[in-house]
Design an enzyme around this catalytic site. Structure first.
Site, PDB file in Angstrom:
ATOM      1  N   GLU A 146       0.825  -1.207   0.000  1.00 42.27           N
ATOM      2  CA  GLU A 146       0.000   0.000   0.000  1.00 42.27           C
ATOM      3  C   GLU A 146       0.862   1.260   0.000  1.00 42.27           C
ATOM      4  OE1 GLU A 146      -3.095   0.611  -0.549  1.00 42.27           O
ATOM      5  OE2 GLU A 146      -3.841  -1.434  -0.560  1.00 42.27           O
ATOM      6  N   GLU A 152       2.093   1.607  -3.541  1.00 42.48           N
ATOM      7  CA  GLU A 152       1.016   1.996  -4.456  1.00 42.48           C
ATOM      8  C   GLU A 152       0.623   3.459  -4.275  1.00 42.48           C
ATOM      9  OE1 GLU A 152      -2.340  -0.624  -3.943  1.00 42.48           O
ATOM     10  OE2 GLU A 152      -1.262  -2.360  -4.779  1.00 42.48           O
ATOM     11  N   GLU A 153       0.544   3.912  -3.042  1.00 40.92           N
ATOM     12  CA  GLU A 153       0.056   5.268  -2.784  1.00 40.92           C
ATOM     13  C   GLU A 153       1.127   6.349  -2.923  1.00 40.92           C
ATOM     14  OE1 GLU A 153      -2.293   5.966   0.690  1.00 40.92           O
ATOM     15  OE2 GLU A 153      -3.584   4.240   0.315  1.00 40.92           O
TER      16      GLU A 153
END
Length: 173
Positions: free
Chosen positions: A160, A163-164
């Site tokens: 995450e 991805e972010e």
């Protein structure tokens, strides 16, 4: 799985039943592997339930691949109900005893993660949402997201963050 197997019902009296596996909780699992006529299936299912009742079995789990969805109707007529559906199969259940069932509910929760990332200068990584409830509010937050099915929670947090933010991170416990 063959469509049926023969079992001894009474001395020298064999009956056709659906192939099944048994668990430690007096449960029965039928994983249909080949298509069959709805009427044949209904008869085998009825006979099987009768035999399982005599053996003291309780819950029946009926797994039907999507290509065998035509067998849902006869199963529902026998008293089965939907438990859950996945992309490749349907799971129906039936409770044999005349009591309230104790079958577990299907999973209804998602696991979320937030990552607390600190760099070598002691700075904390925070983000602002580009969509969602905090979009445009000026609120800073930790990177967050959902754990995917079968994924380790630490792996999910690292994924995450990447991805972010595009930042590669690692877990230190």
């Amino acid at each position: 799985m063959e469509k049926s197997s023969k079992v001894l019902a009474k001395e020298d009296d064999f009956v056709d039943m659906l192939n099944a596996s048994y668990d430690d909780y007096e449960g029965v699992t039928v994983d249909v592997k080949e298509d069959m006529d709805e009427n044949v299936f209904a008869t085998l299912l009825q006979t099987s339930i009768s035999q399982w009742r005599q053996k003291g079995k309780k819950g029946v789990w009926l797994k039907l691949s999507l290509e065998f969805a035509s067998l849902v109707k006869p199963a529902v007529k026998q008293g089965f109900w939907y438990h859950h559906a996945e992309p490749t199969y349907l799971m129906l259940v039936y409770w044999i005893p005349e009591t309230n069932h104790t079958l577990p509910s299907n999973a209804s929760h998602r696991v979320g993660v937030a990552a607390f990332v600190v760099n070598s200068e002691g700075e904390i990584l925070v983000v602002q949402q580009k969509s969602g409830v905090f979009k445009g509010t000026g609120v800073w937050k930790l990177p967050t997201g959902s754990v995917e099915e079968g994924e380790d929670i630490c792996t999910a947090a690292i994924r995450e963050v990447k991805e972010e933010t595009g930042v590669s991170s690692m877990t230190i416990v």
